[in-house]
Design a protein around this motif. Structure first.
Motif, short mmCIF file in Angstrom:
data_model
loop_
_atom_site.label_atom_id
_atom_site.label_comp_id
_atom_site.label_asym_id
_atom_site.label_seq_id
_atom_site.Cartn_x
_atom_site.Cartn_y
_atom_site.Cartn_z
N THR A 1 -36.10 -108.68 24.64
CA THR A 1 -35.03 -109.13 25.52
C THR A 1 -33.84 -108.19 25.35
N ILE A 2 -33.36 -107.70 26.46
CA ILE A 2 -32.15 -106.89 26.41
C ILE A 2 -31.06 -107.65 27.14
N THR A 3 -29.94 -107.84 26.47
CA THR A 3 -28.85 -108.60 27.06
C THR A 3 -27.66 -107.68 27.30
N VAL A 4 -27.17 -107.70 28.51
CA VAL A 4 -25.99 -106.91 28.86
C VAL A 4 -24.87 -107.90 29.12
N LYS A 5 -23.75 -107.69 28.41
CA LYS A 5 -22.60 -108.58 28.61
C LYS A 5 -21.53 -107.80 29.34
N GLU B 1 -21.30 -104.56 27.11
CA GLU B 1 -21.97 -104.39 25.82
C GLU B 1 -23.44 -104.68 26.01
N VAL B 2 -24.24 -104.09 25.15
CA VAL B 2 -25.67 -104.32 25.29
C VAL B 2 -26.27 -104.64 23.93
N GLU B 3 -27.20 -105.58 23.95
CA GLU B 3 -27.87 -105.98 22.72
C GLU B 3 -29.36 -106.01 22.98
N ILE B 4 -30.10 -105.81 21.91
CA ILE B 4 -31.54 -105.83 22.09
C ILE B 4 -32.14 -106.74 21.03
N ASP B 5 -33.12 -107.50 21.41
CA ASP B 5 -33.80 -108.33 20.44
C ASP B 5 -35.28 -108.33 20.81
N VAL C 1 -20.14 -112.11 32.26
CA VAL C 1 -21.44 -112.35 32.88
C VAL C 1 -22.50 -111.71 32.00
N HIS C 2 -23.54 -112.46 31.74
CA HIS C 2 -24.64 -111.91 30.96
C HIS C 2 -25.81 -111.60 31.87
N ILE C 3 -26.40 -110.46 31.64
CA ILE C 3 -27.62 -110.14 32.37
C ILE C 3 -28.71 -109.87 31.34
N GLN C 4 -29.79 -110.61 31.48
CA GLN C 4 -30.88 -110.45 30.52
C GLN C 4 -32.11 -109.92 31.22
N VAL C 5 -32.70 -108.92 30.60
CA VAL C 5 -33.98 -108.45 31.10
C VAL C 5 -35.00 -108.71 30.00
N HIS C 6 -35.97 -109.53 30.33
CA HIS C 6 -36.95 -109.90 29.31
C HIS C 6 -38.34 -109.46 29.75
#
Lengths: 686, 184
Positions: free
Chosen positions: A534-538, A522-526, A447-452
C-alpha cells in the motif's frame, strides 16, 4: 478564427478523453447501451467540429469510426476486445491528428492509413482509406435503406457573416449526413447598387435523407441558432431520394423562385405516396439544442489562468481584510468595526467559494490510470483489475496537475513489480487476476490517496540488506518498520541497479517523493510480503492557504499549521532552558521538546512563562517552545522565492494584517532537522 | 521595452557602501524603498537578512555590505532597500538589496567604462562589469545578475574572506586601480 480553432481543440480534447473513458468502461461492461451512446456522441461532435474548423483528416477518420459504432448502436455488431483495441488505438491517433491537423508527418500518415483500413475491415469493407463519403453501412447484410427524409428550412439573419459564420459550411455539413438536395432562394437579393456585401440575403430549403436522427441535424446548426431561423421536420420515414417522381418534382422546385415551405413539401410527398395516414406528422417543436449538450449547460468552461488569477486576488483580499480588521480594532470606532466585521464575513465566503471553484475531483486523473493499467498489463501478460473509490474527492487543480505523474509512476510500479504473472499467482493460491485499488478520501485538513495492490509485496529485511550494502545505514542500526520502508525513497537506494531482483520496488521512488514534496505532499509505503503493498500519498487540500496558529518568537511571528497542532501548554521559563535531555512531562507523558529560540540561535526569553505547542510528529508528540501563542490565523501562503529554496524548515511566508511578514513552519521538516543536529551534537560529545 | 532596447540605455543608479561608490544598470532596478522591518529567517547566512512585504509579495532582502565582505553597519536614515530584478538560472528573481545610501542616476557612455582591475580588488572581479571615472571618483559598475546568481552566494563569502586576508582592509579600490594603471 484562431480563437475558435483553439476553442475547438479544447473541446475536442475533452471529447477525446470522454471517448477514451467511455471505451475503458465499456471494457468492463460491454453490454451498456448508454456507454455506446456516449462513444457515439463524442465521435459525432468530434466529426462535426473537425470538419467545421478545417480538420478534414480528423473529421473523415472519425466519420469511419462513427460508422463502425453506429453499427454497434444499431445492434449489427457486438462490442468485443478487438473492436475496443482498434478504437482505443484510433483514439490515440485522434490525439495526434488534433495536434498535426491536416499536415501529417510520414509516421502519422502510415498509422492513419493502417487504422483506416482496419476500421474499414470491421465495417466489412475492404475499401482503402480514401473511400471518402457516401460509405453505406451494409456490413450486417441488412440491405434495406433505413434513412429517413427530413425537411430543413435555414434562413440566416442578415448579419450572420459578422462573426465569421459561413452558411455554406453548414450546408456542407448537412450534406455529409446523407443524401441531400439543397435549394437556395435568391429572390431577396436586391439590385446591385442597393446590395451590402456584408449581408446575407440568401436562404435555403434542404431535403435530406439520412440515418442520423433529428438531433444530428440540430447539431449542425448549434452555433447559429441565435442568428438564423431553422426549422427541421420529418418529411418521410423512407428515403425519398429513391422515389423518382419525388426527385422530378424536387428538381422543378429547385428552379423555382420562392420557397415551398414544409407544408408545401408535405403536400408534395402526400400527393406522391397518396397515403392518407401521414402518421408521422412532423413535430413542430422549434429548433432546440441537442440532447448531448444539455448535460453541460449547468457548468461553464473557464481558463485555468483565470482561476489562478482569481485565487491570487482572493488571497490579496484576505490579507487586506486582515489589515482592515486590525485598523478598526485600533481605532475603536464601532461603526468601522461593524463594517470590518461584515467585510470579514464576506471575504470568508468569497474565499471558500473561490477555493471551491479551484477544486477538481480526483476522477479527472483516472482515465489515464485506467489506460495505463490496461496497456501495461496487456504488454506484460498480467491480469489486472483496477478499481477506484472516492473519486469525487476534490483537490486544488494545481495539486491534481502535479499529482498525476507521481501517481502514474506508483501504479506503473504496482503492475510492473507488484502484481505477479497469472501463473505465479495461481501457484501462490491467489486468484489469477491481480487487483489494484485506488482510494481517495479526506483526512482532517488533507486528502489521502492510497494505491493498493495484492501482489507479492516487499520484504523489509531485503530492503534493509540492500540499504546496508549501499551504505545507507549501518548494519547495527535499529530501524522501525516505517523507517525501513522509508529507505525506498532514498535517492541512493533507488538508483541501485537490478533493484527489481531485491524488492521489486524503489525505482524512481525518490523522484516521486521529491515531486510530491513540491506540492507539500508526503508519501508512505507499507507492505506485507506475499499479500501486497500500500502506498499512501498525503496531500494538503490546497496549495495556497493554511489554517494556522500564530505564535511569537522573539521579534518574529510564525505560523504553525493547525493540522499538526495537538495541544498548547503554558510552561515556566526555567523548565525549558538548559535542559540536558530536552524532555518535559506534559499531561503525564514524557514529551521531547525543542526551544525554538535556542534552535534559531536567538537570545533567551526574559519572560517568566512561555508556551509549548505540542505538535504531532510521526507517531509521537513533540513540543515546540515559543514565547507566546497569539491565536488562530488564516495564512495565505506565499513562496519565499528562489533565494530561500534551501530553507526547508519554513514552507512559506504570509503577510499579516499589519503588513509584516510571518513565516509558516513545516513542523515535520523542522523537527527532522533539529533531531539530526542533536545526533550530531551527541556524537561530538562521544 | 525588450531586453535589447533596455541594454541600450546608458543610465546607472549609483549607491554607496561605506566610502565606495557602486553603480547598477537601471534596467535592473525596480524601485527604491525606505528601510523597513525585516522578518529574519532562522538559520540562514548572515548577509541574507530575511524577507519583507513588497506590495503583497514576499521579497528576500540581502545586506550588500555583508555580501561583499564588508563589516556590518548600523542602519541610518539614509539606508535604503533597492529592489532589483536579476536573472538567476534563467529566471527573473526580485530581490531587495540594502545599501548605505542611494546617490543619483548617472549617464555613463559605453566608452567611459574601463575593464575592471584583475588584481587587488576586494570584490570578486566577476561581479564587476567595469569601472568608470566620473569627475574625480571611480565608480564600480556591478553585474547584478552575477552578484545574485545562486552559485555565487556560497562563493562570495569564501572569496571575500580570501580577499581580506590578501590585502589590508583599508586599501580602497581607487588605489588598487591606480596601481593597476601604473603597472600598465
Amino acid at each position: 478564427m484562431e480563437k475558435f480553432t483553439e476553442k475547438f481543440i479544447e473541446e475536442a480534447t475533452d471529447n477525446i478523453s470522454n471517448l477514451e473513458d467511455a471505451l475503458l468502461k465499456l471494457e468492463n461492461d460491454p453490454g451498456s447501451t448508454d456507454l455506446v451512446e456516449r462513444v457515439f456522441r463524442s465521435m459525432h461532435s468530434l466529426k462535426g467540429g473537425g470538419s467545421m474548423f478545417g480538420f478534414t483528416k480528423l473529421s473523415d477518420f472519425t466519420h469511419h469510426l462513427e460508422n463502425l459504432w453506429d453499427n454497434i448502436r444499431e445492434g449489427h455488431l457486438q462490442v468485443n476486445q478487438g473492436l475496443l483495441d482498434i478504437t482505443l488505438q484510433a483514439v490515440d491517433h485522434l490525439k495526434v491528428l488534433l495536434k498535426e491537423k491536416d499536415e501529417l508527418s510520414p509516421d502519422t500518415e502510415t498509422t492513419h492509413k493502417n487504422l483506416t483500413v482496419q476500421v474499414m475491415k470491421f465495417l466489412g469493407e475492404e475499401n482503402t482509406a480514401d473511400a471518402g463519403e457516401g460509405v453505406s453501412d451494409s456490413s450486417s447484410g441488412d440491405s434495406g435503406d433505413d434513412s429517413k427524409t427530413y425537411y430543413i428550412y435555414f434562413d440566416p439573419a442578415e448579419n450572420i457573416f459578422d462573426d465569421g459564420t459561413n452558411p455554406l459550411f453548414l450546408l456542407d455539413e448537412l450534406n455529409s449526413l446523407g443524401q441531400c438536395k439543397i435549394i437556395p432562394y435568391l429572390h431577396r437579393i436586391p439590385v446591385l447598387h442597393e446590395m451590402e456585401p456584408v449581408k446575407c440575403y440568401t436562404y435555403w430549403e434542404v431535403i435530406l435523407a439520412t440515418q442520423e436522427d433529428e438531433n444530428a441535424i440540430h447539431d449542425v446548426f448549434i452555433f447559429v441558432q441565435e442568428q438564423a431561423e431553422i426549422n427541421v421536420h420529418l418529411l418521410s420515414n423512407t428515403n425519398l431520394f429513391n422515389n423518382s417522381s419525388f426527385l422530378e418534382q424536387l428538381e422543378q422546385q429547385a428552379s423555382g423562385e420562392k420557397d415551398l415551405g414544409f407544408e408545401g413539401f408535405r403536400d408534395m410527398v402526400d400527393g406522391l405516396t397518396a397515403k392518407e395516414d401521414s402518421a408521422e406528422v412532423a413535430d413542430n417543436r422549434p429548433a432546440k439544442g441537442s440532447g448531448s449538450k444539455e448535460s453541460t449547460i449547468s457548468s461553464i468552461r473557464v481558463e485555468s489562468e483565470k482561476i489562478d488569477h482569481m485565487m491570487n486576488l482572493v488571497s490579496e483580499l484576505v490579507t487586506t481584510q486582515a489589515r482592515l480588521s486590525l485598523r478598526a480594532e485600533q481605532l475603536k470606532d464601532s461603526e468601522l468595526e461593524g463594517i470590518a466585521e461584515n467585510v470579514q464575513k464576506l471575504t470568508r465566503q468569497l474565499r471558500d467559494n473561490a477555493f471551491d471553484v479551484a477544486l477538481v475531483p480526483v476522477e479527472t486523473m483516472l482515465t489515464r490510470f485506467q489506460r495505463l493499467v490496461r496497456d501495461l498489463s496487456g504488454s506484460l501478460n498480467k491480469k489486472v483489475n483496477f478499481t477506484a473509490e472516492g473519486t469525487d474527492t476534490e483537490l486544488d487543480k494545481n495539486i491534481i496537475e502535479k499529482l498525476t505523474d507521481p501517481l502514474l509512476h506508483i501504479i506503473r510500479n504496482c503492475i510492473d513489480h507488484g502484481i505477479e504473472t497469472p501463473e505465479e499467482r495461481s501457484k501462490a493460491g491467489k486468484p489469477e487476476e491481480g487487483k489494484i485499488t485506488f482510494k481517495a478520501f479526506y483526512s482532517g485538513a488533507s486528502v489521502h490517496i492510497q494505491v493498493h495492490d495484492d501482489g507479492k509485496g516487499i520484504d523489509p529485511e531485503k530492503i534493509r540488506k540492500k540499504a546496508v550494502e549501499r551504505n545507507l545505514i549501518s548494519p547495527e542500526a535499529s530501524l522501525s518498520r516505517k523507517e525501513i520502508f522509508d529507505l525506498t525513497f532514498h535517492p541512493g537506494f533507488s538508483t541501485a541497479e537490478n533493484i527489481t531482483d531485491v524488492s521489486g520496488r524503489g525505482v524512481g521512488m525518490d523522484v516521486v517523493k521529491r515531486n510530491l514534496g513540491e506540492i507539500r505532499g508526503e508519501v508512505e509505503i507499507d507492505s506485507e510480503p506475499g499479500t501486497g503493498t500500500t502506498i499512501t500519498v498525503k496531500l494538503p487540500l490546497t496549495l495556497s492557504i493554511v489554517d494556522g496558529l500564530l505564535v511569537q518568537i522573539a521579534e518574529s511571528k510564525y505560523v504553525i499549521p493547525l493540522s499538526a497542532v495537538d495541544k498548547i501548554y503554558a510552561v515556566k521559563h526555567s523548565e525549558v532552558v538548559d535542559h540536558f535531555n530536552n524532555l518535559i512531562v506534559l499531561d503525564g507523558e514524557r514529551t521531547p521538546f525543542f526551544n525554538l529560540r535556542e534552535e534559531f540561535h536567538l537570545p533567551e526569553s526574559e519572560n517568566e512563562t512561555e508556551e509549548i505547542v505540542a505538535v504531532r510528529y510521526e507517531e509521537t508528540r513533540v513540543g515546540l517552545v515559543v514565547d507566546n501563542v497569539i491565536g488562530e490565523y488564516q495564512a495565505v501562503l506565499k513562496s519565499m522565492g528562489k533565494m530561500y529554496k534551501e530553507q526547508e524548515m519554513i514552507s512559506g511566508a504570509t503577510i499579516l494584517g499589519d503588513g509584516t511578514v510571518a513565516l509558516v513552519m513545516d513542523t515535520n521538516k523542522m523537527i527532522e532537522k533539529f533531531s539530526s543536529y542533536q545526533e550530531d551534537r551527541n556524537s561530538i560529545v562521544e | 521595452m525588450n531586453k535589447e532596447e533596455l541594454e541600450q540605455i546608458t543610465s546607472y543608479l549609483t549607491f554607496k557602501l561605506g566610502e565606495e561608490e557602486f553603480a547598477a544598470h537601471v534596467s535592473r532596478v525596480l524601485s527604491i524603498m525606505e528601510m523597513t522591518k525585516i522578518t529574519q529567517i532562522p538559520k540562514t547566512p548572515g548577509y541574507m537578512k530575511g524577507v519583507i512585504n513588497l506590495r503583497g509579495q514576499v521579497l528576500p532582502v540581502i545586506d550588500t555590505r555583508l555580501k561583499f565582505g564588508m563589516s556590518a553597519a548600523e542602519y541610518t536614515a539614509n539606508t535604503c532597500i533597492v529592489v532589483m530584478e536579476v536573472e538567476v538560472g534563467g529566471e527573473n528573481v526580485q530581490v531587495g538589496t540594502i545599501v548605505d545610501s542611494v546617490q543619483e542616476v548617472l549617464e555613463i557612455e559605453k566608452d567611459q567604462i574601463q575593464p575592471p582591475p584583475t588584481i587587488g580588488n576586494r570584490i570578486k572581479s566577476e561581479f564587476i562589469y567595469g569601472m568608470a571615472k566620473i569627475e574625480d571618483k571611480f565608480i564600480m559598475i556591478l553585474d547584478m545578475d552575477k552578484v545574485f546568481s545562486a552559485e555565487e552566494i556560497e562563493d562570495v563569502q569564501a572569496s571575500t574572506e580570501r580577499g581580506r586576508q590578501q590585502q589590508p582592509a583599508d586599501e580602497s579600490p581607487q588605489e588598487a586601480v591606480n596601481e593597476k594603471h601604473e603597472a600598465e
